[in-house]
Design a protein around this motif. Structure first.
Motif, PDB file in Angstrom:
ATOM      1  N   SER A  42       0.821  -1.214   0.000  1.00  0.00           N
ATOM      2  CA  SER A  42       0.000   0.000   0.000  1.00  0.00           C
ATOM      3  C   SER A  42       0.852   1.260   0.000  1.00  0.00           C
ATOM      4  O   SER A  42       0.539   2.241  -0.689  1.00  0.00           O
ATOM      5  CB  SER A  42      -0.930  -0.004   1.223  1.00  0.00           C
ATOM      6  OG  SER A  42      -1.786  -1.126   1.203  1.00  0.00           O
ATOM      7  N   CYS A  54      -4.147   5.186  -0.324  1.00  0.00           N
ATOM      8  CA  CYS A  54      -3.705   3.855   0.113  1.00  0.00           C
ATOM      9  C   CYS A  54      -2.971   3.898   1.451  1.00  0.00           C
ATOM     10  O   CYS A  54      -2.887   2.890   2.156  1.00  0.00           O
ATOM     11  CB  CYS A  54      -2.789   3.216  -0.933  1.00  0.00           C
ATOM     12  SG  CYS A  54      -3.624   2.753  -2.456  1.00  0.00           S
ATOM     13  N   LEU A  99      -8.015  -2.058   0.034  1.00  0.00           N
ATOM     14  CA  LEU A  99      -7.908  -1.117  -1.080  1.00  0.00           C
ATOM     15  C   LEU A  99      -9.294  -0.677  -1.563  1.00  0.00           C
ATOM     16  O   LEU A  99      -9.479   0.477  -1.959  1.00  0.00           O
ATOM     17  CB  LEU A  99      -7.113  -1.754  -2.223  1.00  0.00           C
ATOM     18  CG  LEU A  99      -5.629  -2.018  -1.910  1.00  0.00           C
ATOM     19  CD1 LEU A  99      -4.967  -2.809  -3.037  1.00  0.00           C
ATOM     20  CD2 LEU A  99      -4.881  -0.708  -1.671  1.00  0.00           C
TER      21      LEU A  99
END
Length: 235
Positions: A42, A54, A99
């Motif tokens: 991320s 993210c 996500l």
């Protein structure tokens, strides 16, 4: 000819990547490597792709405290458990959901650890071109040299290829002393030398940047194996 390809990875206060040993939560310290691998992916998405949602902090100025805080945010998605996070789907489902909650749709591709080495090599080389880490799951390895990687998730951040002399390596492995080999036998060996391409993976784990012979790592010699995960696309 030596070739090398690495992604743009990150440091945290001078440390290459994150470190599971920073975690103060009992379960994250004991078995949070899967969640931390998702954290690292991320962070790379925020830094390398500009997908700022993210990572909740400043991905270009990472601190140890914020990294540990982030690991706790990722914990519910890929939570440590008795028996471990032992399936690739546990990672793809959990990281994919994280996500999605950040507002992105992610598609992953995986390669099971029982696939031929040649497929694994192609998988890594293709994935590294996306400038993102490949997430590697090691279950168990027969070679004691890899004991620290047993039951562990970690990030592949690059690879390098080198040409090695096959017969010279075989001599070393069989522990034959060159002093005991007759001169004419050595000449024959030298004349028959073949060059073989060896691939070494660059990887990050426990706050260290390391390298390993890919073929040795992949061929675990065990029935149950892990595998690899790569992010194929995100939008």
């Amino acid at each position: 000819m030596k070739q090398e390809k690495n992604i743009d990875y990150f440091q945290i206060e001078g440390t290459p990547g994150g470190n599971q040993e920073w975690c103060t939560d009992f379960w994250m310290y004991l078995g949070g490597c899967g969640a931390l691998a998702a954290c690292d992916l991320s962070i790379c998405l925020a830094r390398n792709y500009g997908l700022k949602k993210c990572y909740p902090g400043d991905a270009l100025n990472l601190t140890r405290k914020e990294y540990v805080d982030f690991s706790m945010k990722m914990k519910p998605y890929i939570h440590p458990r008795v028996g471990g996070v032992t399936k690739l789907s546990m990672f793809t489902d959990g990281c994919g959901q994280y996500l999605k909650d950040c507002g992105y749709g992610a598609e992953f591709e995986t390669l099971d650890g029982d696939k031929p080495y040649e497929e694994a090599e192609k998988f890594v080389k293709k994935a590294i071109e996306r400038n993102l880490p490949v997430i590697y799951l090691m279950l168990r390895h027969r070679d004691k040299e890899f004991k620290d990687l047993n039951w562990h998730w970690f990030c592949i951040t690059g690879y390098k290829t080198e040409k090695e002399e096959v017969q010279q390596r075989q001599i070393k492995n069989s522990c034959i002393h060159t002093a005991s080999i007759q001169a004419n036998e050595m000449n024959k060996i030298k004349e028959g030398i073949n060059l073989e391409e060896r691939v070494y993976l660059n990887y990050h784990t426990y706050g260290e940047a390391l390298s390993v012979d890919f073929k040795r790592l992949w061929n675990t010699g065990m029935y149950k194996r892990g595998g690899m995960v790569a992010l194929k696309s995100i939008k």
